[in-house]
Design a protein around this motif. Structure first.
Motif, PDB file in Angstrom:
ATOM      1  N   LYS A  17      10.969   5.653  -1.604  1.00  0.00           N
ATOM      2  CA  LYS A  17      10.711   4.668  -3.149  1.00  0.00           C
ATOM      3  C   LYS A  17      10.672   5.108  -4.011  1.00  0.00           C
ATOM      4  O   LYS A  17      11.338   5.940  -4.215  1.00  0.00           O
ATOM      5  N   HIS A 101      14.598  -2.449   3.073  1.00  0.00           N
ATOM      6  CA  HIS A 101      13.606  -2.535   3.821  1.00  0.00           C
ATOM      7  C   HIS A 101      12.440  -3.356   3.485  1.00  0.00           C
ATOM      8  O   HIS A 101      13.111  -4.613   2.264  1.00  0.00           O
ATOM      9  N   GLU A 171       9.638  -1.863  10.501  1.00  0.00           N
ATOM     10  CA  GLU A 171       8.385  -1.723   9.720  1.00  0.00           C
ATOM     11  C   GLU A 171       7.739  -3.035  10.060  1.00  0.00           C
ATOM     12  O   GLU A 171       7.950  -3.466   8.774  1.00  0.00           O
ATOM     13  N   ILE A 176       2.805  -1.112   6.108  1.00  0.00           N
ATOM     14  CA  ILE A 176       3.757  -0.269   5.124  1.00  0.00           C
ATOM     15  C   ILE A 176       2.639  -0.153   3.856  1.00  0.00           C
ATOM     16  O   ILE A 176       1.995  -0.645   2.948  1.00  0.00           O
ATOM     17  N   GLY A 177       1.854   1.067   3.471  1.00  0.00           N
ATOM     18  CA  GLY A 177       1.242   1.722   2.740  1.00  0.00           C
ATOM     19  C   GLY A 177       0.019   1.064   2.925  1.00  0.00           C
ATOM     20  O   GLY A 177      -1.409   1.013   1.937  1.00  0.00           O
ATOM     21  N   GLY A 216       5.663   2.417   9.139  1.00  0.00           N
ATOM     22  CA  GLY A 216       4.058   2.196   8.157  1.00  0.00           C
ATOM     23  C   GLY A 216       3.029   3.028   8.815  1.00  0.00           C
ATOM     24  O   GLY A 216       2.606   3.126   9.710  1.00  0.00           O
ATOM     25  N   SER A 217       2.726   3.554   7.099  1.00  0.00           N
ATOM     26  CA  SER A 217       1.723   4.102   7.277  1.00  0.00           C
ATOM     27  C   SER A 217       1.451   5.736   8.588  1.00  0.00           C
ATOM     28  O   SER A 217       0.242   6.043   9.213  1.00  0.00           O
ATOM     29  N   GLY A 238       7.099   6.654   4.360  1.00  0.00           N
ATOM     30  CA  GLY A 238       6.921   6.842   2.861  1.00  0.00           C
ATOM     31  C   GLY A 238       5.887   7.294   1.804  1.00  0.00           C
ATOM     32  O   GLY A 238       6.639   8.892   1.973  1.00  0.00           O
ATOM     33  N   GLY A 239       4.150   7.099   2.259  1.00  0.00           N
ATOM     34  CA  GLY A 239       3.768   7.370   1.225  1.00  0.00           C
ATOM     35  C   GLY A 239       3.888   9.143   1.602  1.00  0.00           C
ATOM     36  O   GLY A 239       3.771  10.113   1.079  1.00  0.00           O
TER      37      GLY A 239
HETATM   38  P1  PGA Z   1       4.694   4.251   4.569  1.00  0.00           P
HETATM   39  O1  PGA Z   1       5.923   3.683   3.760  1.00  0.00           O
HETATM   40  O2  PGA Z   1       4.618   5.263   5.233  1.00  0.00           O
HETATM   41  O3  PGA Z   1       4.092   4.041   2.642  1.00  0.00           O
HETATM   42  O4  PGA Z   1       3.661   3.050   5.187  1.00  0.00           O
HETATM   43  C1  PGA Z   1       6.903   3.355   5.262  1.00  0.00           C
HETATM   44  C2  PGA Z   1       8.053   2.656   4.303  1.00  0.00           C
HETATM   45  O5  PGA Z   1       8.048   2.127   3.835  1.00  0.00           O
HETATM   46  O6  PGA Z   1       8.555   3.134   4.970  1.00  0.00           O
END
Ligand code: PGA
Length: 243
Positions: A17, A101, A171, A176-177, A216-217, A238-239
């Motif tokens: 990101k 995304h 996702e 997500i996040g 997603g997480s 992501g994270g």
């Molecule tokens: P996340 O993000 O792993 O931080 O939840 C996933 C993404 O947005 O691709």
């Protein structure tokens, strides 16, 4: 599981990101990505740094780690300030990209049609596309998950006949996040629906071979139980990909 080991090569993508520094791009490439232990015949590893950090990552990662853009332009080279064209992406030797995304969709107003056009442009340029789809919390709560995913997929289907370069990243936006991962059962149910959609709307070949990633997480704490599901072919992270 059976279907994972059949034909589909797993994929794990890291999405930075809007995070990173030049120092991080270099150290993460050499100290983390290049030290990952995996069999590239079984797992395709992809990292999507910011546009500014692409070159640094490319210069430092080993051949087994593929580099992706997070986005690409709807237009080609020319008077399009702030954009990155597919020509530039392929000229730089980049092989993968994300499209659609949820942050592009919800924060930057990308429509289903925009995402479909970008997916088509990227696939035609030979890029492997991680096309992201997924429902909002209120859509899941009101039972619209399948409709929303199919609406987003149908837009891509309208433009794309050849799905050999397309990977679907499912996702759910509420995951997500947020630290709220879909349970393996919930993710599997949706992945199975997407796979069925592929069979009905693209081809039997696509149903069998198109990879469907979950995002997603995802962390090292929940990846194992998710990947055990027959229709989960990997992750978009992501994270946790920054660590
Ligand atoms: P996340 O993000 O792993 O931080 O939840 C996933 C993404 O947005 O691709």
């Amino acid at each position: 599981t059976q279907s994972n080991t059949m034909a589909r090569r797993l994929m794990v993508g890291g999405n930075w990101k809007c995070n990173g520094t030049m120092g991080f791009a270099k150290s993460h490439s050499t100290d983390v990505l290049n030290k990952l232990k995996f069999d590239p015949k079984k797992v395709e590893v992809v990292v999507a740094p910011t546009a500014l950090h692409l070159s640094t990552v490319m210069a430092n990662v080993s051949n087994n780690v593929h580099v992706a853009t997070q986005n690409l332009s709807l237009t080609g080279n020319g008077a399009f300030t702030g954009e990155l064209s597919t020509d530039m992406i392929t000229d730089a030797g980049i092989t993968h990209t994300l499209t659609g995304h949820s942050e592009r969709r919800t924060l930057y107003g990308e429509s289903d049609a925009d995402v479909a056009k970008k997916t088509k442009l990227a696939a035609d340029a030979g890029l492997t596309v991680l096309a992201c789809i997924g429902e909002l919390l209120e859509e899941r709560e009101s039972g619209k998950t399948k409709d929303v995913n199919e609406r987003q997929l149908n837009a891509i289907r309208e433009l794309c006949d050849d799905w050999s370069k397309i990977v679907i990243a499912y996702e759910p936006v509420w995951a997500i996040g947020t630290g709220k991962t879909a349970t393996p059962e919930i993710a599997q149910e949706t992945h199975a629906e997407i796979r069925e959609w592929l069979g009905k709307n693209v081809s039997a070949d696509a149903q069998k071979n198109v990879r469907i990633l979950y995002g997603g997480s995802v962390t090292d704490a929940n990846a194992a139980e998710l990947i055990a599901m027959p229709d989960i072919d990997g992750f978009l992270v992501g994270g946790a990909s920054l660590k």
